[in-house]
Design a protein around this motif. Structure first.
Motif, mmCIF file in Angstrom:
data_model
loop_
_atom_site.group_PDB
_atom_site.id
_atom_site.type_symbol
_atom_site.label_atom_id
_atom_site.label_comp_id
_atom_site.label_asym_id
_atom_site.label_seq_id
_atom_site.Cartn_x
_atom_site.Cartn_y
_atom_site.Cartn_z
ATOM 1 N N GLY A 1 -6.480 -3.887 -9.929
ATOM 2 C CA GLY A 1 -5.083 -3.488 -9.816
ATOM 3 C C GLY A 1 -4.473 -3.826 -8.473
ATOM 4 O O GLY A 1 -3.503 -3.192 -8.052
ATOM 5 N N GLY A 2 -5.050 -4.825 -7.781
ATOM 6 C CA GLY A 2 -4.531 -5.200 -6.468
ATOM 7 C C GLY A 2 -5.293 -4.529 -5.346
ATOM 8 O O GLY A 2 -6.258 -3.793 -5.565
ATOM 9 N N ALA A 3 -4.854 -4.795 -4.118
ATOM 10 C CA ALA A 3 -5.512 -4.245 -2.937
ATOM 11 C C ALA A 3 -4.463 -3.851 -1.911
ATOM 12 O O ALA A 3 -3.345 -4.386 -1.885
ATOM 13 C CB ALA A 3 -6.488 -5.261 -2.343
ATOM 14 N N VAL A 4 -4.832 -2.911 -1.063
ATOM 15 C CA VAL A 4 -3.934 -2.411 -0.040
ATOM 16 C C VAL A 4 -4.712 -2.266 1.257
ATOM 17 O O VAL A 4 -5.940 -2.065 1.243
ATOM 18 C CB VAL A 4 -3.323 -1.051 -0.474
ATOM 19 N N ALA A 5 -4.018 -2.409 2.386
ATOM 20 C CA ALA A 5 -4.630 -2.211 3.705
ATOM 21 C C ALA A 5 -4.232 -0.841 4.236
ATOM 22 O O ALA A 5 -3.072 -0.418 4.098
ATOM 23 C CB ALA A 5 -4.181 -3.306 4.668
ATOM 24 N N TYR A 6 -5.196 -0.168 4.838
ATOM 25 C CA TYR A 6 -4.957 1.182 5.368
ATOM 26 C C TYR A 6 -5.056 1.126 6.887
ATOM 27 O O TYR A 6 -6.110 0.792 7.438
ATOM 28 C CB TYR A 6 -5.980 2.155 4.793
ATOM 29 N N CYS B 1 -0.160 2.823 4.653
ATOM 30 C CA CYS B 1 -0.659 1.743 3.808
ATOM 31 C C CYS B 1 0.317 0.577 3.858
ATOM 32 O O CYS B 1 1.532 0.773 3.798
ATOM 33 C CB CYS B 1 -0.840 2.228 2.375
ATOM 34 N N GLU B 2 -0.223 -0.614 3.966
ATOM 35 C CA GLU B 2 0.569 -1.840 3.995
ATOM 36 C C GLU B 2 -0.042 -2.836 3.019
ATOM 37 O O GLU B 2 -1.214 -2.721 2.634
ATOM 38 C CB GLU B 2 0.591 -2.435 5.403
ATOM 39 N N ALA B 3 0.772 -3.825 2.664
ATOM 40 C CA ALA B 3 0.276 -4.850 1.747
ATOM 41 C C ALA B 3 -0.792 -5.707 2.399
ATOM 42 O O ALA B 3 -1.716 -6.186 1.737
ATOM 43 C CB ALA B 3 1.434 -5.732 1.270
ATOM 44 N N ASP C 1 -12.208 4.316 -8.242
ATOM 45 C CA ASP C 1 -11.692 4.478 -9.607
ATOM 46 C C ASP C 1 -10.227 4.898 -9.508
ATOM 47 O O ASP C 1 -9.887 6.076 -9.592
ATOM 48 C CB ASP C 1 -12.507 5.511 -10.376
ATOM 49 N N PHE C 2 -9.345 3.911 -9.273
ATOM 50 C CA PHE C 2 -7.910 4.157 -9.138
ATOM 51 C C PHE C 2 -7.164 3.361 -10.197
ATOM 52 O O PHE C 2 -7.485 2.198 -10.466
ATOM 53 C CB PHE C 2 -7.412 3.743 -7.745
ATOM 54 N N THR C 3 -6.151 3.959 -10.771
ATOM 55 C CA THR C 3 -5.393 3.278 -11.812
ATOM 56 C C THR C 3 -4.475 2.209 -11.233
ATOM 57 O O THR C 3 -4.264 1.157 -11.844
ATOM 58 C CB THR C 3 -4.561 4.289 -12.608
ATOM 59 N N ASP C 4 -3.898 2.468 -10.029
ATOM 60 C CA ASP C 4 -3.000 1.494 -9.408
ATOM 61 C C ASP C 4 -2.944 1.762 -7.905
ATOM 62 O O ASP C 4 -3.577 2.686 -7.389
ATOM 63 C CB ASP C 4 -1.596 1.555 -10.023
ATOM 64 N N LEU C 5 -2.177 0.940 -7.198
ATOM 65 C CA LEU C 5 -2.089 1.067 -5.742
ATOM 66 C C LEU C 5 -1.359 2.345 -5.324
ATOM 67 O O LEU C 5 -1.664 2.908 -4.265
ATOM 68 C CB LEU C 5 -1.380 -0.159 -5.158
#
Length: 392
Positions: free
Chosen positions: A225-230, A245-247, A330-334
């Motif tokens: 479901g994509g990735a995010v930077a913390y 959180c950033e893209a 186990d995350f459904t989306d960002l």
């Protein structure tokens, strides 16, 4: 012929207590339990024949252990040393195998990356060290010297010429000093870093909660479901976390984190705010120092040495986030990742205590001294090997 009287047995209170533990202990070896039972029965005045009937052991066995205890006490109940089978291998052969295990396979010409016990046994036979030898024998020899050539650890050598000076600055800030002067009440130390690519892995089947004698079960298959930077800023002495959180990572996201922290109190009106960062591309070199000072004159950027991000306390917080928030993923989306991280920050800040940082400048000096000694020893060893090869 006159009857032979059984050897009398008298027990002290301490011996009786130990024998009872041996006789009734669930983890006591069977032979020790039987011997303790014989002695306890003998101490109660039973004859050898009576004890043999009770324990269903041979009369000679009862007589043997009764007599041994009467002559030598508790220590006599242990097995005597036996000569055993004659050794097949000499001490020289064992030493040669151990020496082989302490060499890299590439140095011997073997097409291997690491030694295993079967490979060492095979190589020992090929070299003529022994006509035949089993892997279990090799394993036993290596265990005697705690040698495990099949294991390895990665390491990186210090290559920053200013390592000690940069590390001293960081460790001094953790101890509450800067340039030898104690920090004031209006001076703060913040560690900042980025945790890249937190993926949203939506499992194809729901995660099952743990149950009786069963761990939590997470389905192996997932949809991406994509990735995010913390990005995180951690106040070292106040144990306070600021995150976003950033893209992706970069200069702009990092400066956004700086704005988030420096525009609120007490940092906006502080005398100085020290930012401890690593040498990532978002905040590398003197340009990043000037950029931060231009945006906020009371902010001071402090770099850790190259390849020494372990000096950044933000890494400790990221390890907590990885264990408590991210894994198992186990995350459904960002959006669920962002919400979970934000909620965890509030939960963490409510009860957080400063990390007990124990690595001091004295420990750093000891570490560098050990590394210097090791480097000198390796250089001396290489020089000796070179001299011997030239002489040959």
């Amino acid at each position: 012929m006159p009857a032979v009287c059984a050897t009398p047995v008298t027990l002290a209170a301490s011996d009786r207590h130990r024998l009872k533990k041996m006789a009734y202990g669930h983890k006591t070896p069977y032979r020790d339990r039987q011997r303790a039972t014989i002695v306890l029965a003998a101490a109660r005045g039973h004859s050898n024949s009576q004890i043999a009937d009770q324990t269903r052991m041979h009369l000679d066995t009862v007589r043997l252990w009764r007599g041994r205890f009467a002559a030598g006490g508790l220590e006599a109940l242990a097995d005597r040393k036996r000569s055993g089978r004659p050794t097949r291998f000499t001490a020289v052969q064992a030493a040669e195998v151990k020496a082989l295990a302490c060499q890299l396979p590439a140095e011997t010409g073997a097409p291997l990356s690491r030694w295993s016990c079967p490979e060492l046994a095979r190589e020992a036979v090929a070299r003529g060290i022994a006509e035949s030898i089993s892997a279990s024998t090799v394993r036993r020899w290596l265990a005697a010297d705690a040698l495990k050539p099949w294991q390895y650890r990665s390491w990186i050598f210090i290559r920053d010429p200013d390592f000690q000076a940069k590390a001293d600055h960081v460790l001094g800030l953790y101890a509450g000093t800067w340039a030898g002067e104690p920090l004031g009440p209006d001076e703060y130390v913040i560690c900042a870093d980025e945790k890249t690519s937190i993926q949203a892995r939506c499992r194809c089947h729901p995660t099952l909660a743990p149950g009786q004698a069963r761990a939590m079960r997470v389905n192996h298959e997932y949809n991406r479901g994509g990735a995010v930077a913390y990005l995180c800023a951690y106040d070292v002495h106040q144990a306070r976390v600021f995150g976003r959180c950033e893209a992706t990572t970069g200069i702009v996201p990092f400066m956004a984190l700086v704005d988030q922290v420096m525009t609120q109190e007490p940092y906006a009106s502080a005398k100085r705010v020290f930012w401890v960062v690593d040498n990532g591309s978002s905040h590398r070199g003197k340009a990043s120092i000037d950029r931060l000072a231009k945006a906020y004159p009371n902010a001071v950027l402090v770099h850790t040495p190259v390849h020494a991000s372990w000096l950044n306390q933000a890494e400790i917080f990221f390890s907590i986030v990885q264990r408590k928030v991210v894994a198992p993923n186990d995350f459904t989306d960002l959006d669920q990742i962002r919400d979970r991280l934000q909620a965890f920050e509030a939960r963490y800040n409510a009860t957080a205590q400063p990390f007990q940082w124990k690595f001091t400048t004295t420990d750093l000096e000891d570490l560098l001294a050990r590394l210097d000694r090791r480097e000198q020893e390796e250089h001396s060893l290489r020089h000796q090997e070179s001299s011997l090869s030239l002489a040959a």
